[in-house]
Write a protein that holds these residues in place. Structure first.
Motif, PDB file in Angstrom:
ATOM      1  N   THR A 117      -5.205  44.200 -80.546  1.00  0.00           N
ATOM      2  CA  THR A 117      -5.049  43.676 -81.904  1.00  0.00           C
ATOM      3  C   THR A 117      -4.939  42.157 -81.917  1.00  0.00           C
ATOM      4  O   THR A 117      -5.167  41.533 -82.954  1.00  0.00           O
ATOM      5  CB  THR A 117      -3.807  44.275 -82.562  1.00  0.00           C
ATOM      6  N   HIS A 118      -4.578  41.563 -80.775  1.00  0.00           N
ATOM      7  CA  HIS A 118      -4.405  40.109 -80.673  1.00  0.00           C
ATOM      8  C   HIS A 118      -3.479  39.600 -81.782  1.00  0.00           C
ATOM      9  O   HIS A 118      -3.753  38.593 -82.448  1.00  0.00           O
ATOM     10  CB  HIS A 118      -5.759  39.398 -80.740  1.00  0.00           C
ATOM     11  N   SER A 119      -2.392  40.320 -81.956  1.00  0.00           N
ATOM     12  CA  SER A 119      -1.420  39.971 -82.995  1.00  0.00           C
ATOM     13  C   SER A 119      -0.190  39.283 -82.426  1.00  0.00           C
ATOM     14  O   SER A 119       0.831  39.195 -83.118  1.00  0.00           O
ATOM     15  CB  SER A 119      -0.993  41.240 -83.744  1.00  0.00           C
ATOM     16  N   GLN A 120      -0.272  38.818 -81.190  1.00  0.00           N
ATOM     17  CA  GLN A 120       0.873  38.141 -80.605  1.00  0.00           C
ATOM     18  C   GLN A 120       1.239  36.910 -81.439  1.00  0.00           C
ATOM     19  O   GLN A 120       0.363  36.221 -81.970  1.00  0.00           O
ATOM     20  CB  GLN A 120       0.578  37.715 -79.164  1.00  0.00           C
ATOM     21  N   TYR A 121       2.551  36.673 -81.507  1.00  0.00           N
ATOM     22  CA  TYR A 121       3.128  35.529 -82.217  1.00  0.00           C
ATOM     23  C   TYR A 121       3.046  35.665 -83.732  1.00  0.00           C
ATOM     24  O   TYR A 121       3.355  34.717 -84.452  1.00  0.00           O
ATOM     25  CB  TYR A 121       2.468  34.215 -81.771  1.00  0.00           C
TER      26      TYR A 121
ATOM     27  N   TRP B 266      -1.708  45.482 -91.078  1.00  0.00           N
ATOM     28  CA  TRP B 266      -2.154  44.309 -90.339  1.00  0.00           C
ATOM     29  C   TRP B 266      -2.793  44.664 -88.996  1.00  0.00           C
ATOM     30  O   TRP B 266      -3.822  44.076 -88.626  1.00  0.00           O
ATOM     31  CB  TRP B 266      -0.989  43.347 -90.116  1.00  0.00           C
ATOM     32  N   LEU B 267      -2.202  45.591 -88.259  1.00  0.00           N
ATOM     33  CA  LEU B 267      -2.747  45.897 -86.939  1.00  0.00           C
ATOM     34  C   LEU B 267      -4.142  46.521 -87.009  1.00  0.00           C
ATOM     35  O   LEU B 267      -5.030  46.122 -86.243  1.00  0.00           O
ATOM     36  CB  LEU B 267      -1.778  46.801 -86.175  1.00  0.00           C
ATOM     37  N   PRO B 268      -4.406  47.499 -87.899  1.00  0.00           N
ATOM     38  CA  PRO B 268      -5.795  47.968 -88.021  1.00  0.00           C
ATOM     39  C   PRO B 268      -6.758  46.868 -88.463  1.00  0.00           C
ATOM     40  O   PRO B 268      -7.914  46.840 -88.021  1.00  0.00           O
ATOM     41  CB  PRO B 268      -5.701  49.084 -89.072  1.00  0.00           C
TER      42      PRO B 268
ATOM     43  N   ARG C  82      -3.358  37.464 -74.609  1.00  0.00           N
ATOM     44  CA  ARG C  82      -3.376  36.043 -74.962  1.00  0.00           C
ATOM     45  C   ARG C  82      -4.254  35.230 -74.012  1.00  0.00           C
ATOM     46  O   ARG C  82      -4.665  34.115 -74.344  1.00  0.00           O
ATOM     47  CB  ARG C  82      -1.956  35.483 -74.963  1.00  0.00           C
ATOM     48  N   TYR C  83      -4.554  35.780 -72.839  1.00  0.00           N
ATOM     49  CA  TYR C  83      -5.361  35.046 -71.876  1.00  0.00           C
ATOM     50  C   TYR C  83      -6.839  34.985 -72.258  1.00  0.00           C
ATOM     51  O   TYR C  83      -7.589  34.200 -71.665  1.00  0.00           O
ATOM     52  CB  TYR C  83      -5.229  35.672 -70.490  1.00  0.00           C
TER      53      TYR C  83
END
Length: 341
Positions: free
Chosen positions: A230-234, A256-258, A313-314
């Motif tokens: 999901t690339h929802s970090q932060y 948000w995640l979907p 995140r990488y």
């Protein structure tokens, strides 16, 4: 070709010159030839649990396990119950891992807070019962808390209404949870070279038994986990999309995640389409830029897929190149639509 080789050599020389001051500093301070920082950012002579990290690389295939078993190292207890079954090839191997974690969670030099803990450390449980004890500890704690709350309710039958007794029980449960959380945070843990050597032995055995799994399947699964996240970090709604039953509705994760996962798939499809348009053009210059983007994306994802901490995140750095390919796809599609009209 000679012009490209000249500029390539010039770029490489400039890259090396940037590292010269750092290399000189490390040689003067640490007496080591170290142009780049170590992989684990350790000081010279500092202990690094490479055996434990090697064991993690034999089974971690998703970022959700990084926090409980990697970032918690030397900070908090690690329980076998939090590790998936894919980390063990046999019940005997699980018992060996449980015994190592028992040593990690109860170092010999840890000060016992009371006599009961000291007695439990003096006579540790056999290795065969470690997994069962860790899996049953939560159930026993819940049973004890329920018994305590029932006793409190039965002792307060002196005219108080049910609402007050329920409030008191809730407060007691909350206090018990806070105290248990504080104990978990303050519990002394230590990864020693002896324990690390035990994990290294298990890691070597797992790699020898299933080399294809270690060198092919696991990196591939880690790469998929890195990319299709999901690339929802932060963000306030950070979390895992699956399983759906674990979504936190209080922070709107069900929306948000979907959405973020769908955006990742959309970016991927547009990037693939843009790459196809560049390749099908037949132009050398277009294919050269496609090769550059592919090398940047796949080399970075492939490298981080070999590590024990596949954090999404990488791969954020490669999305600008994916966006460029997606922009090419959108331009070609819109141009084709306009020309057809």
């Amino acid at each position: 070709f000679s012009r490209a080789a000249f500029f390539g050599a010039l770029f490489s020389l400039a890259f090396c010159l940037v590292l010269v001051p750092w290399t000189i500093r490390n040689h003067r301070v640490f007496h080591l030839f170290q142009p780049l920082a170590p992989a684990h950012a350790e000081m010279p002579g500092e202990f690094v649990p490479r055996g434990y990290l090697a064991w993690l690389r034999t089974w971690i295939d998703d970022g959700r396990y990084i926090g409980p078993v990697l970032w918690a190292l030397d900070e908090a207890p690690i329980k076998v119950a939090e590790i998936p079954d894919s980390a063990f090839d046999s019940p005997e191997e699980k018992q060996r891992v449980a015994a190592l974690f028992d040593k990690y969670n109860h170092p010999p030099d840890a000060a016992a807070p009371n006599g009961a803990n000291a007695q439990s450390q003096a006579s540790p449980a056999p290795a065969d019962n470690l997994v069962e004890e860790q899996e049953q500890s939560n159930d026993n704690a819940n049973d004890n808390s329920n018994d305590n709350s029932n006793e409190a309710d039965s002792g307060n039958q002196n005219g108080e209404d049910n609402a007050n007794s329920n409030d008191e029980a809730d407060e007691n449960d909350q206090a018990d949870e806070n105290s248990s959380g504080d104990q978990a945070e303050t519990q002394a843990v230590e990864m020693t070279p002896e324990i690390d050597a035990g994990f290294a032995q298990i890691a070597a055995e797992r790699k020898a038994r299933h080399p294809i799994r270690y060198y092919l399947f696991l990196p591939f699964k880690r790469g998929l986990s890195l990319w299709f996240d999901t690339h929802s970090q932060y963000y306030p709604f950070e979390g895992e999309l699956l399983p759906l039953r674990d979504l936190d509705y209080d922070i709107q994760q069900q929306y948000w995640l979907p959405l973020f996962a769908g955006l990742t798939f959309l970016y991927t499809l547009l990037g693939v389409a843009g790459g196809w348009f560049l390749w099908s053009s037949g132009l050398f210059s277009a294919r050269r830029w496609l090769l550059l983007a592919a090398l940047i994306i796949f080399l970075r994802v492939g490298f981080f897929a070999t590590l024990e901490n596949p954090e999404p995140r990488y791969v954020v750095e490669v999305f600008p190149f994916l966006s460029a390919l997606g922009g090419i796809a959108i331009t070609r599609l819109t141009s084709a639509k306009l020309s057809s009209q």
